[in-house]
Write a protein that holds these residues in place. Structure first.
Motif, PDB file in Angstrom:
ATOM      1  N   GLY A  16      43.841 -12.303  34.347  1.00  0.00           N
ATOM      2  CA  GLY A  16      45.103 -12.995  34.626  1.00  0.00           C
ATOM      3  C   GLY A  16      45.232 -14.373  34.030  1.00  0.00           C
ATOM      4  O   GLY A  16      45.794 -15.284  34.628  1.00  0.00           O
ATOM      5  N   SER A  18      46.773 -17.282  32.092  1.00  0.00           N
ATOM      6  CA  SER A  18      48.078 -17.715  31.571  1.00  0.00           C
ATOM      7  C   SER A  18      47.977 -19.152  31.117  1.00  0.00           C
ATOM      8  O   SER A  18      47.225 -19.935  31.688  1.00  0.00           O
ATOM      9  CB  SER A  18      49.156 -17.611  32.654  1.00  0.00           C
ATOM     10  N   LYS A  28      50.033 -14.907  28.383  1.00  0.00           N
ATOM     11  CA  LYS A  28      50.700 -14.396  29.576  1.00  0.00           C
ATOM     12  C   LYS A  28      49.789 -13.396  30.279  1.00  0.00           C
ATOM     13  O   LYS A  28      49.541 -12.321  29.745  1.00  0.00           O
ATOM     14  CB  LYS A  28      52.005 -13.672  29.205  1.00  0.00           C
ATOM     15  N   ASP A  29      49.250 -13.776  31.416  1.00  0.00           N
ATOM     16  CA  ASP A  29      48.555 -12.861  32.303  1.00  0.00           C
ATOM     17  C   ASP A  29      47.586 -11.940  31.536  1.00  0.00           C
ATOM     18  O   ASP A  29      47.718 -10.725  31.564  1.00  0.00           O
ATOM     19  CB  ASP A  29      49.598 -12.014  33.053  1.00  0.00           C
ATOM     20  N   ASP A  31      44.168 -10.050  30.554  1.00  0.00           N
ATOM     21  CA  ASP A  31      42.892  -9.487  31.004  1.00  0.00           C
ATOM     22  C   ASP A  31      42.110  -9.087  29.771  1.00  0.00           C
ATOM     23  O   ASP A  31      42.652  -8.528  28.824  1.00  0.00           O
ATOM     24  CB  ASP A  31      43.112  -8.244  31.874  1.00  0.00           C
ATOM     25  N   SER A  65      46.392 -20.516  35.013  1.00  0.00           N
ATOM     26  CA  SER A  65      45.934 -19.660  36.099  1.00  0.00           C
ATOM     27  C   SER A  65      45.002 -18.605  35.526  1.00  0.00           C
ATOM     28  O   SER A  65      44.903 -18.438  34.311  1.00  0.00           O
ATOM     29  CB  SER A  65      47.121 -18.989  36.789  1.00  0.00           C
ATOM     30  N   GLY A  66      44.312 -17.898  36.423  1.00  0.00           N
ATOM     31  CA  GLY A  66      43.400 -16.847  35.985  1.00  0.00           C
ATOM     32  C   GLY A  66      41.950 -17.243  36.174  1.00  0.00           C
ATOM     33  O   GLY A  66      41.629 -18.392  36.465  1.00  0.00           O
ATOM     34  N   GLU A 224      50.709 -11.783  24.778  1.00  0.00           N
ATOM     35  CA  GLU A 224      50.259 -10.763  25.712  1.00  0.00           C
ATOM     36  C   GLU A 224      49.184  -9.891  25.087  1.00  0.00           C
ATOM     37  O   GLU A 224      49.142  -9.697  23.878  1.00  0.00           O
ATOM     38  CB  GLU A 224      51.437  -9.893  26.156  1.00  0.00           C
TER      39      GLU A 224
END
Lengths: 519, 322
Positions: A16, A18, A28-29, A31, A65-66, A224
């Motif tokens: 996750g 970002s 973006k998010d 993994d 975040s992440g 992404e």
């Protein structure tokens, strides 16, 4: 291939992630899982967020975040020091070396082993020697960085990472500056490192490299992560489509050439560089209207000097060049501005230094070299409205993004910068078009477009001289290929020449050598 | 013509070179770390004022030195904050500091001592006295060696010895210590330092603070060694001559010493040439001699000593790319 048991935790697990820079969301998010002891490729077009993601992993940027887990342990990486401590090493696209330091000083910077250098240096020398021997990364540790060719500078970067005991090695576009042989050497080192259990992340936009060296590959598009594949289970076509988001034509469609009369004739041209070394040695050839002549060769074999001499930037020692039947004063003061008026367009190899003025706006760049043309100037004044309209038309025609003529050239991606240069040079209806490294640092989607435009120029009856170190590019575009080695043209081949044949010529194995070998 | 090389001239060459040497070394630390500093002048002036004032009030040259260094370091930190943390323009910040100090020193001096911006005349323990080196008397009559030792080496203030010892020390710090390696790297390619896991900010601040310390010593020497108190505008462009010496010396410590000595010598000769008539030329205006360091720098840099290439990242605040 050294496969770890599936029970061991992955070397890297990002969840996750970002990251935004102002209004631009770079990641973006995301993994990502990278298995220990594997070579993992990350591909994507320029600006897809690959470098940002890796910079987060290396502690250069902070994710909004992440989470990051290294070898199964979740951790924070607030700065590069923490990343190094976690066993991560990174070789940046633009090398992080101090030019007027020696190799040794660069390697120990940040890992000096004590406040007084002497103590650390003795140890570092032994350790470096061991690393150089073990990975055939030979480089003289007392040489200054600025005296080393880029290929060796890269070795220093790898040595830096290994010296810090990196288990996970991230390389950002490592082959962009390398010759094919150097790239092969690099790949051998990668395999060796992998077989020793180290993990390698390779960021690139060259699909062939991904297929040749990686075990698995992740594709990024517009910030992404769009897919992760085992390399053995995917294909170049699938990856290209994932990268660009649509089907891409990797082979260039082109019809038969329709050569007319000679438009550019080069006779016995010899060029020396500022040190007095002969870089172009008695070269003769011609380019006809409606054909593309490619000049292949490993970088540094005189191609750059050849282009510079023809375009009037560098003075030749001897020889003659005819543009549309009339001579160019190449041994004296050939004036590039005058040559432009006479119909010679030039897309220089190094767009940052010669093709563009980066801090200038797009529209200012779009008239460089033609600024005295009456379309753009009346008396001492620039016709800003005309320039703006002209720039907007080109932006539309060449799909330059973002479509803003007031943006600085430095704000555009590599592919779009190249389009700015191409639109400027091609739209002047030249007689002869000189193109140097048209797709260096350019993403896949733009490459397709640029190749199409070059062929359109040929079909419109222009004489095109193409210099490229990318053999693929030469092979798919050129109607005739000349191979340069050590300043001489060592062979000429038609479009049907195989890669191996050209590769031998590029290494200096000439037809005569081959004939002798056969006897 | 004897005044070109007599003992007096050589002696004052050493003394006049000292503030130049200290200030140029100060600039060397700062600029090697990538922070251009044209406020050497201002810091020196501030140091001289604080030293003169504190030495008078506390009746001690050493407290004066401490005050001079403290103020100079504070000014250096201000310059550091503007250039490193706030990423401002280094030239503008330097110019501002020069102006602020020139004004404030006189303002405070006038309100504290009422002497028109000067500090009171210092004497005795308030000044740094000349030190006679051991054996100077005995050696005085030995030709050349004794002449050099007792006439020039001996009999200088302690700050002079500190200044000249700072030269080999600076060389050692720069090229033989971790601190020096990082400092040089941060002035050439801060991104390389950052990715090596070292704080660019901290490395630059440390260099800037050392710059402050050396400028402070230079100022204290002006007020407590060379003169007896602070006088308005007493640095008289020495900070800029020091900058010229630094460029002239291509940012190398030992070269800096020779450049400072050369410029100090020109100054010493200039003082003695006042009113004297030169063969062929006649009387040379003092201002012409005073301009010589600048003229020399320009002429020599224009082709005789090759290109002086400043640290590559000099003048550019470090911002992570993007």
């Amino acid at each position: 291939m050294a496969k770890q048991s599936s029970s061991s935790p992955p070397a890297i697990k990002l969840s996750g992630i970002s990251k935004s820079f102002g209004p631009v969301q770079a990641n973006k998010d995301i993994d990502l899982v990278v298995e220990k002891g594997s070579i993992h490729g990350i591909i994507g077009e320029n600006g897809a967020g690959k470098s940002t993601l890796m910079s987060i992993l290396y502690g250069f940027y902070h994710a909004d975040s992440g989470t990051i887990a290294i070898n199964g342990k979740e951790m924070k990486i607030p700065d590069s020091q923490a990343a190094i401590a976690a066993g991560i090493g990174m070789v940046h696209q633009h090398f992080m070396l101090v030019d007027n330091f020696t190799v040794l000083e660069n390697v120990i910077l940040g890992a000096e082993g004590g406040a007084i250098l002497n103590r650390g240096i003795a140890k570092a020398k032994t350790e470096l020697q061991r690393l150089e021997d073990e990975y055939s990364l030979d480089v003289d540790i007392d040489t200054l960085i600025e005296e080393l060719p880029v290929g060796l500078q890269q070795r220093v970067e790898i040595l830096k990472a290994l010296f810090r005991n990196a288990d996970i090695l991230i390389l950002d576009e490592p082959t962009g500056v390398l010759t094919p042989a150097e790239a092969d050497h690099l790949f051998r080192i990668f395999r060796q490192l992998r077989d020793e259990g180290k993990t390698i992340i390779l960021i690139t936009h060259k699909l062939r490299e991904i297929m040749a060296i990686t075990d698995s590959v992740s594709v990024m598009r517009r910030g992404e992560m769009v897919a992760t594949r085992k390399t053995s289970e995917t294909s170049v076509e699938e990856l290209a489509e994932l990268m660009v988001g649509r089907r891409v034509l990797l082979r260039v469609d082109k019809g038969e050439a329709n050569p007319g009369e000679d438009k550019l004739v080069v006779e016995n041209l010899t060029v020396k560089d500022e040190r007095g070394v002969v870089m172009v040695d008695d070269v003769s050839f011609s380019v006809k209207a409606g054909e593309i002549v490619g000049i292949a060769g490993v970088a540094g074999n005189g191609q750059s000097e050849l282009m510079a001499a023809i375009s009037g930037i560098m003075r030749a020692e001897t020889g003659r060049v005819l543009l549309d039947g009339k001579p160019i004063h190449v041994t004296g003061h050939a004036d590039p501005a005058l040559l432009r008026q006479r119909g010679m367009a030039h897309v220089p190899e190094d767009r940052h230094h010669m093709g563009l003025v980066l801090p200038f706006s797009e529209k200012e760049n779009s008239i460089l070299g033609y600024q005295n043309d009456e379309t753009y100037t009346s008396g001492q004044f620039l016709q800003m409205a005309a320039i703006d309209a002209d720039a907007r038309a080109k932006i539309k025609q060449y799909d330059i993004r973002p479509p803003n003529p007031d943006l600085k050239a430095s704000s555009f991606s590599g592919g779009n910068q190249q389009k700015i240069v191409l639109s400027r040079e091609m739209e002047r209806d030249p007689v002869v078009l000189l193109v140097g490294q048209p797709t260096r640092g350019v993403d896949v989607g733009a490459i397709e477009f640029i190749h199409k435009r070059i062929i359109e120029m040929r079909d419109a009856g222009k004489a095109v001289l193409l210099v490229s170190v990318e053999l693929d590019e030469i092979r798919s575009l050129a109607d005739r290929t000349l191979v340069m080695f050590a300043g001489k043209i060592v062979g000429e081949r038609g479009p049907e020449a195989s890669e191996g044949e050209l590769g031998l010529l590029m290494a200096g194995v000439t037809d005569n050598d081959g004939a002798e070998a056969r006897q | 013509m004897e005044f070109l090389y007599n003992l007096d001239v050589l002696n004052s060459t050493i003394r006049l070179s000292t503030p130049l040497l200290l200030a140029a070394l100060a600039g060397l630390y700062s600029e090697r770390a990538g922070v251009f500093d044209i406020s050497l002048e201002g810091k020196m002036l501030g140091g001289a004022f604080a030293a003169g004032a504190a030495a008078f009030v506390f009746n001690s040259a050493w407290i004066g030195l401490f005050a001079g260094v403290s103020l100079s370091v504070l000014l250096a930190l201000l310059h550091g904050y503007a250039c490193i943390t706030a990423r401002g323009n280094q030239i503008v910040s330097g110019v501002a500091i020069n102006f602020i100090v020139a004004g404030i020193a006189i303002l405070l001096g006038q309100s504290w001592f009422g002497l028109g911006g000067r500090t009171p005349q210092l004497s005795g323990p308030e000044r740094f006295r000349e030190i006679t080196l051991p054996g100077a008397e005995a050696l005085a009559d030995v030709p050349i060696i004794g002449w050099l030792y007792s006439g020039i080496l001996s009999g200088q203030a302690i700050l002079v010895y500190i200044a000249f010892l700072a030269v080999p020390f600076t060389w050692w710090v720069l090229f033989r210590t971790r601190f020096g390696l990082r400092m040089r790297a941060v002035g050439e390619n801060p991104a390389a330092v950052d990715t090596a896991g070292i704080s660019v900010t901290w490395a630059r601040y440390r260099a800037v603070m050392i710059c402050g310390v050396l400028c402070g010593i230079a100022g204290a020497y002006l007020a407590l060694g060379l003169s007896a108190g602070f006088v308005k505008d007493m640095t008289a462009g020495k900070g800029f001559i020091a900058l010229a010496a630094l460029i002239f010396a291509k940012w190398k410590p030992v070269n800096v010493m020779f450049a400072a000595l050369l410029f100090g010598y020109l100054e010493a000769v200039g003082i003695r040439m006042q009113g004297k008539s030169m063969p062929f030329i006649g009387e040379v205006p003092v201002t012409a001699i005073q301009a010589l360091p600048y003229v020399l720098t320009v002429v020599l840099l224009a082709g005789f000593i090759g290109k002086a290439i400043p640290p590559k990242a000099g003048g550019i605040p470090y911002v992570k790319e993007r």
